[in-house]
Design a protein around this motif. Structure first.
Motif, short mmCIF file in Angstrom:
data_model
loop_
_atom_site.label_atom_id
_atom_site.label_comp_id
_atom_site.label_asym_id
_atom_site.label_seq_id
_atom_site.Cartn_x
_atom_site.Cartn_y
_atom_site.Cartn_z
N ASP A 143 60.50 26.75 29.29
CA ASP A 143 60.35 25.72 30.33
C ASP A 143 60.23 24.32 29.75
O ASP A 143 60.08 23.35 30.50
N MET A 144 60.31 24.19 28.44
CA MET A 144 60.04 22.90 27.79
C MET A 144 60.98 21.81 28.28
O MET A 144 60.55 20.71 28.64
N ARG A 145 62.27 22.08 28.32
CA ARG A 145 63.24 21.08 28.74
C ARG A 145 62.99 20.65 30.17
O ARG A 145 63.04 19.44 30.49
N ASN A 146 62.71 21.60 31.06
CA ASN A 146 62.46 21.26 32.46
C ASN A 146 61.19 20.41 32.61
O ASN A 146 61.13 19.51 33.44
N MET A 147 60.18 20.70 31.80
CA MET A 147 58.96 19.90 31.85
C MET A 147 59.24 18.46 31.47
O MET A 147 58.79 17.52 32.16
N VAL A 148 59.95 18.27 30.39
CA VAL A 148 60.25 16.91 29.92
C VAL A 148 61.12 16.18 30.94
O VAL A 148 60.87 15.01 31.27
N ASP A 149 62.14 16.87 31.44
CA ASP A 149 63.07 16.24 32.39
C ASP A 149 62.40 15.89 33.72
O ASP A 149 62.91 15.05 34.47
N SER A 150 61.28 16.54 34.04
CA SER A 150 60.58 16.25 35.30
C SER A 150 59.90 14.88 35.27
O SER A 150 59.55 14.34 36.32
N ASN A 151 59.68 14.34 34.08
CA ASN A 151 58.99 13.06 33.88
C ASN A 151 57.53 13.10 34.35
O ASN A 151 56.90 12.06 34.56
N ALA A 152 57.00 14.30 34.54
CA ALA A 152 55.64 14.45 35.05
C ALA A 152 54.61 14.11 33.98
O ALA A 152 54.88 14.17 32.78
N ALA A 153 53.40 13.77 34.45
CA ALA A 153 52.31 13.46 33.53
C ALA A 153 51.59 14.71 33.04
O ALA A 153 51.06 14.74 31.93
N PHE A 154 51.57 15.76 33.89
CA PHE A 154 50.86 16.99 33.57
C PHE A 154 51.73 18.19 33.93
O PHE A 154 52.69 18.08 34.70
N ALA A 155 51.35 19.34 33.38
CA ALA A 155 52.02 20.58 33.74
C ALA A 155 50.98 21.69 33.83
O ALA A 155 49.91 21.62 33.23
N ARG A 156 51.31 22.69 34.60
CA ARG A 156 50.49 23.90 34.69
C ARG A 156 51.40 25.02 35.21
O ARG A 156 52.41 24.74 35.83
N LYS A 157 51.14 26.24 34.82
CA LYS A 157 49.94 26.85 34.32
C LYS A 157 50.27 27.45 32.96
O LYS A 157 51.38 27.92 32.75
N PHE A 158 49.31 27.44 32.03
CA PHE A 158 49.57 27.92 30.68
C PHE A 158 48.60 29.05 30.30
O PHE A 158 47.42 29.01 30.66
N HIS A 159 49.13 30.02 29.55
CA HIS A 159 48.27 31.00 28.91
C HIS A 159 47.57 30.34 27.72
O HIS A 159 48.09 29.41 27.11
N GLN A 160 46.40 30.85 27.38
CA GLN A 160 45.68 30.33 26.22
C GLN A 160 46.50 30.50 24.95
O GLN A 160 47.04 31.56 24.67
N ASP A 161 46.61 29.41 24.19
CA ASP A 161 47.29 29.40 22.89
C ASP A 161 48.76 29.81 22.97
O ASP A 161 49.33 30.29 21.98
N ASP A 162 49.40 29.62 24.11
CA ASP A 162 50.82 29.89 24.20
C ASP A 162 51.58 28.96 23.25
O ASP A 162 51.22 27.77 23.13
N PRO A 163 52.61 29.43 22.56
CA PRO A 163 53.36 28.57 21.63
C PRO A 163 53.89 27.29 22.24
O PRO A 163 54.09 26.30 21.52
N VAL A 164 54.11 27.27 23.55
CA VAL A 164 54.62 26.05 24.17
C VAL A 164 53.61 24.91 24.06
O VAL A 164 53.99 23.73 23.98
N LEU A 165 52.32 25.22 24.01
CA LEU A 165 51.30 24.18 23.85
C LEU A 165 51.41 23.51 22.48
O LEU A 165 51.26 22.29 22.36
N ASP A 166 51.68 24.32 21.45
CA ASP A 166 51.90 23.74 20.12
C ASP A 166 53.14 22.85 20.11
O ASP A 166 53.16 21.80 19.45
#
Length: 420
Positions: free
Chosen positions: A329-352
Motif C-alpha cells: 500500500d506504500m505507493r497509494n499512501m504517498v499518492d494520497s498526499n495524506a498526513a496520516f494513515a491507518r491501520k497498521f500491525h505492530q512492527d509491520d515492515p511498512v512502518l520501517d
C-alpha cells in the motif's frame, strides 16, 4: 440671521450623516447574512495568508499587522488499549515535536504493568522532560470503541489540554495503530498558512445503511457504569431519527480547532450537551457526535473541511472496517498526499519503510526537524541537541500536503461539501 445660518449648516451635515449610517447598517447586514460571513470576519492576518496561498482571493485588507502570528501548535491525543504499549511509543516518537502538546492514554483494559512501562518511558525521555509537553492519563478511562465512552475519553483529554497545556490551535485524535506520512515540520509549516478556525472533519448527512443500523437502534454501553470492559448490548425498542437536530456521520479521526473543541467541552449553549445525551445510546458514536455538533452549530458549520487527513483502505462493502496496511500500500499512501494513515500491525515492515523514506527517522528516535542540531554521524540522534523549536525544515511531504489542502479548499470541494 445667525440662527438660520446655523440651522442650514446642521441640515447640510444631518443628511449625509444619516445616509452614511443607513449605508453602514445595510453593509453590516449583508456581511452577517452572507454564507461566507465567517470568512469575512476572520482575522485579516490569518485569512489573507491562507486565501492567497490556496483560494486565490483578491481580498486586500486595509490594515495588516506587520508582526506575523506565532506558528500554530498542535495538541495530540494518542490512544491505545491492551497490547498497544509498544505501538503507542513508536507512534509518539514519529509524531513528536517540542512545539506541540501530547496526551497519551492506555485504556483500563491494558494492564497496570503496561501503563507503568509507558509512564516510565515518558518520564525517562530527556527530550520529553526538557520540553514538558507529553502527558499521560494515569487514571485510565474505560473505553468501549463501539460505544459513547470513546467520545467521553476524547472530551476528557481535550479538557485536560484546555486546562493544562497552554496555547495550542488544533486538536488531533489518533490511535496507536495510526502513523504519520509526513514530518511534524511539514505539518506545522502547512498549518501556519491556514486560518486557525478551520476544522478538518470527514462528514455527511447521507446516513445510508447507518440510519437503520446506527441511528434507530438503542444500545447501552456497560463501560459507563461497570469497572470491567465488555461489548455494548442492544435494547429491543427502536427510535425515530431526531427532528431537533440533523444527524451527520463520518470518520472518528479529526483535526479540529481549539474554539470548536472548547465549545464541545464548555458549550455556551445547550447543543453539545443535548447531542451528547442522545449519542449515549448510539452505536459508534465517535463517528457521529462531533460531526452532528459542528454542523448544527451556526458558529462552526461553515468552518468545516470535509476530510480527516487520513489514508484508509476500507473493506468493500460495506466500508465499515479499515484493512491493515502493508508494503503493497506504500505507493497509494504517498499518492494520497495524506498526513496520516491507518491501520497498521505492530512492527509491520511498512512502518520501517515509512520511517526511512518519508520521515528519515532512526530506530527508537524522534523524527528530525529544523530544531534538531545534533550530529547524525554513526547513528547519533540529531534531536539530542535542541535549537529553535519554531524553525521548520519542510521535506517533500510538505509539497504533498499542499496539493491535498489546495484541493480540499478549492471552489469545487470546500463550500459545496460543508455539512451536506
Amino acid at each position: 440671521m445667525q440662527l438660520r445660518h446655523i440651522q442650514t449648516l446642521e441640515q447640510k451635515w444631518i443628511f449625509p450623516l444619516a445616509t452614511a449610517s443607513i449605508l453602514s447598517l445595510f453593509l453590516l447586514m449583508i456581511t452577517l447574512t452572507s454564507p461566507n460571513a465567517t470568512d469575512l470576519l476572520l482575522p485579516l492576518h490569518r485569512y489573507t495568508a491562507a486565501t492567497s496561498s490556496f483560494l486565490g482571493s483578491k481580498l486586500q485588507p486595509v490594515l495588516v499587522s506587520n508582526i506575523p502570528p506565532p506558528p500554530p501548535r498542535l495538541a495530540y491525543l494518542i490512544s491505545g488499549s491492551k497490547g498497544h504499549d509498544k505501538m503507542l511509543r513508536r507512534t509518539l516518537l514519529a509524531l513528536y515535536h517540542p512545539y506541540n502538546q501530547y496526551i497519551i492514554h492506555l485504556d483500563a483494559q491494558s494492564s497496570h504493568e503496561e501503563r507503568l512501562h509507558l509512564l516510565n518511558f515518558v518520564n525517562n525521555c530527556s527530550t520529553f522532560v526538557q520540553f514538558g509537553n507529553v502527558r499521560m492519563i494515569t487514571k485510565a478511562d474505560l473505553v468501549t470503541y463501539r460505544g459513547p465512552t470513546y467520545v467521553a475519553h476524547i472530551l476528557h483529554a481535550a479538557a485536560v489540554m484546555l486546562r493544562n497545556a497552554g496555547d495550542w490551535d488544533w486538536f488531533i485524535n489518533l490511535s496507536a495503530s495510526d502513523y504519520p506520512l509526513v514530518t511534524q515540520d511539514d505539518l506545522l509549516d502547512m498549518f501556519s498558512n491556514l486560518p486557525r478556525e478551520l476544522n478538518f472533519i470527514d462528514h455527511t448527512s447521507k446516513l445510508g445503511w447507518k440510519e437503520g443500523q446506527r441511528a434507530k437502534p438503542v444500545i447501552v454501553d456497560p463501560g459507563l457504569y461497570v469497572t470491567t470492559k465488555s461489548d455494548v448490548f442492544w435494547a429491543t425498542e427502536r427510535r425515530s431519527v431526531p427532528t431537533a437536530f440533523k444527524l451527520f456521520t463520518g470518520s472518528a479521526w479529526m483535526a479540529v480547532s481549539r474554539s470548536f473543541i472548547d465549545y464541545c467541552v464548555r458549550g455556551w449553549d445547550n447543543l453539545p450537551r443535548t447531542v451528547l445525551m442522545y449519542y449515549t445510546n448510539f452505536l459508534s458514536s465517535s463517528e457521529s457526535y462531533f460531526h452532528t455538533v459542528i454542523c448544527n452549530a451556526r458558529e462552526f458549520s461553515n468552518t468545516t473541511v470535509n476530510s480527516d487527513l487520513h489514508f484508509i483502505s476500507w473493506d468493500n462493502p460495506p466500508q465499515q472496517h479499515p484493512k491493515y496496511l502493508t508494503v503493497d500500500d506504500m505507493r497509494n499512501m504517498v499518492d494520497s498526499n495524506a498526513a496520516f494513515a491507518r491501520k497498521f500491525h505492530q512492527d509491520d515492515p511498512v512502518l520501517d519503510k515509512i520511517d526511512s523514506e518519508l520521515l528519515s527517522r532512526g530506530e527508537g528516535m524522534i523524527v528530525p526537524g529544523g530544531w534538531c542540531l545534533g550530529s547524525q554521524e554513526n547513528g547519533t540522534d540529531p534531536c539530542s541537541v535542541a535549537g529553535n523549536i519554531t524553525l521548520f525544515r519542510p521535506t517533500p511531504g510538505a509539497k504533498r500536503l499542499k496539493i491535498l489542502i489546495s484541493s480540499l479548499l478549492s471552489d469545487e470541494k470546500f463550500r459545496p461539501k460543508q455539512c451536506k
